[in-house]
Write a protein that holds these residues in place. Structure first.
Motif, PDB file in Angstrom:
ATOM      1  N   GLN A  86       0.842  -1.194   0.000  1.00 12.89           N
ATOM      2  CA  GLN A  86       0.000   0.000   0.000  1.00 12.89           C
ATOM      3  C   GLN A  86       0.875   1.240   0.000  1.00 12.89           C
ATOM      4  O   GLN A  86       1.788   1.380   0.812  1.00 12.89           O
ATOM      5  N   THR A  87       0.610   2.143  -0.919  1.00 15.11           N
ATOM      6  CA  THR A  87       1.299   3.418  -0.962  1.00 15.11           C
ATOM      7  C   THR A  87       0.336   4.514  -0.505  1.00 15.11           C
ATOM      8  O   THR A  87      -0.862   4.286  -0.343  1.00 15.11           O
ATOM      9  N   MET A  88       0.869   5.697  -0.313  1.00 19.18           N
ATOM     10  CA  MET A  88       0.014   6.826   0.041  1.00 19.18           C
ATOM     11  C   MET A  88      -1.053   7.037  -1.040  1.00 19.18           C
ATOM     12  O   MET A  88      -2.232   7.277  -0.740  1.00 19.18           O
ATOM     13  N   GLY A  89      -0.640   6.917  -2.300  1.00 14.12           N
ATOM     14  CA  GLY A  89      -1.579   7.101  -3.387  1.00 14.12           C
ATOM     15  C   GLY A  89      -2.658   6.040  -3.424  1.00 14.12           C
ATOM     16  O   GLY A  89      -3.850   6.341  -3.610  1.00 14.12           O
ATOM     17  N   SER A  90      -2.280   4.784  -3.243  1.00 11.43           N
ATOM     18  CA  SER A  90      -3.280   3.710  -3.303  1.00 11.43           C
ATOM     19  C   SER A  90      -4.246   3.785  -2.127  1.00 11.43           C
ATOM     20  O   SER A  90      -5.424   3.437  -2.249  1.00 11.43           O
ATOM     21  N   PRO A 213     -13.205  14.263  -4.395  1.00 13.06           N
ATOM     22  CA  PRO A 213     -12.012  14.655  -3.643  1.00 13.06           C
ATOM     23  C   PRO A 213     -10.754  14.166  -4.346  1.00 13.06           C
ATOM     24  O   PRO A 213     -10.758  13.122  -5.002  1.00 13.06           O
ATOM     25  N   TYR A 214      -9.691  14.935  -4.219  1.00 12.58           N
ATOM     26  CA  TYR A 214      -8.474  14.562  -4.928  1.00 12.58           C
ATOM     27  C   TYR A 214      -7.266  14.577  -3.998  1.00 12.58           C
ATOM     28  O   TYR A 214      -7.205  15.313  -3.016  1.00 12.58           O
ATOM     29  N   PHE A 215      -6.314  13.723  -4.337  1.00 15.16           N
ATOM     30  CA  PHE A 215      -4.982  13.709  -3.722  1.00 15.16           C
ATOM     31  C   PHE A 215      -4.006  13.994  -4.849  1.00 15.16           C
ATOM     32  O   PHE A 215      -3.819  13.162  -5.744  1.00 15.16           O
TER      33      PHE A 215
END
Length: 229
Positions: A86-90, A213-215
């Motif tokens: 798991q990454t921050m993005g995932s 919402p976006y990252f």
């Protein structure tokens, strides 16, 4: 209080140490970074888990030490050895966020070489139709440095040019450490980072209109070499 999930903007700066006014540096002129620090939480005891770029970025973006990831250098083994890491993005993507990267966030050398000169094909970008809860990729959309190298004007706007140092090779994708990006409208804009900032600001405005919402992770190259005086 309950409400809509906040949008998240992550800024990563290559090789930036605490040479900032917010950390007491009397020489550095960093008013925007100082203002950001004054509004947020400043860490005074932060350390990189590895001195090299690729493993330290992976460590930061996964929350795991290089020894756990089994990635200690620049070999393209992150997903080969950590298929479902798991990454921050995932994590944001699984939570319903649109995830996007502009600039250098992962080090591309941590992944097998791909067609990254095409926007949307950056390292660890999810294939169309990938499940939202998968941890085998990070980004819905990507614009990595390779895409800027080969098509700066198309990506960043009219009048953008790309300059290379003499003798740096023929293949633009092999010129990473000797590449400079130049703009035509002033010395302060003659950097790769100016392009990244331009695209990122545009994407913030566009993503705000989607209702999702976006990252958004944005990676700046300076003060990493090559240095310009």
């Amino acid at each position: 209080p309950a409400g809509p999930p906040p949008n998240v903007l992550l800024l990563m700066v290559d090789d930036l140490k605490p040479s900032l006014g917010a950390y007491g540096d009397e020489t550095a002129r960093t008013p925007n970074m100082d203002a950001l620090a004054a509004r947020g939480l400043r860490f005074d005891n932060m350390h990189s888990s590895k001195s090299e770029c690729a493993p330290s970025r992976l460590s930061f973006l996964t929350g795991s030490r290089p020894d756990r990831l089994r990635v200690w250098g620049f070999e393209p083994n992150f997903r080969r050895k950590n298929r479902r890491a798991q990454t921050m993005g995932s994590a944001f993507r699984a939570a319903g966020y649109h995830t996007e990267v502009v600039g250098k966030v992962f080090d591309a050398r941590s992944f097998p070489r791909g067609p990254w000169e095409i926007p949307g094909n950056g390292p660890d970008t999810c294939a169309p139709g990938s499940p939202r809860d998968t941890h085998e990729c990070s980004w819905d959309s990507s614009l990595c440095p390779h895409a800027i190298k080969v098509n700066a004007e198309g990506v960043c706007g009219a009048g953008v040019t790309v300059e290379y140092f003499p003798g740096s090779g023929l293949d633009p994708l092999d010129r990473t450490s000797l590449l400079t990006w130049a703009f035509d409208d002033g010395l302060e804009n003659k950097t790769f980072d100016a392009c990244v900032a331009t695209v990122a600001a545009r994407r913030v405005r566009e993503l705000a209109e989607t209702g999702q919402p976006y990252f958004l992770a944005v990676g700046f190259a300076l003060p990493h070499m090559p240095w310009r005086a």
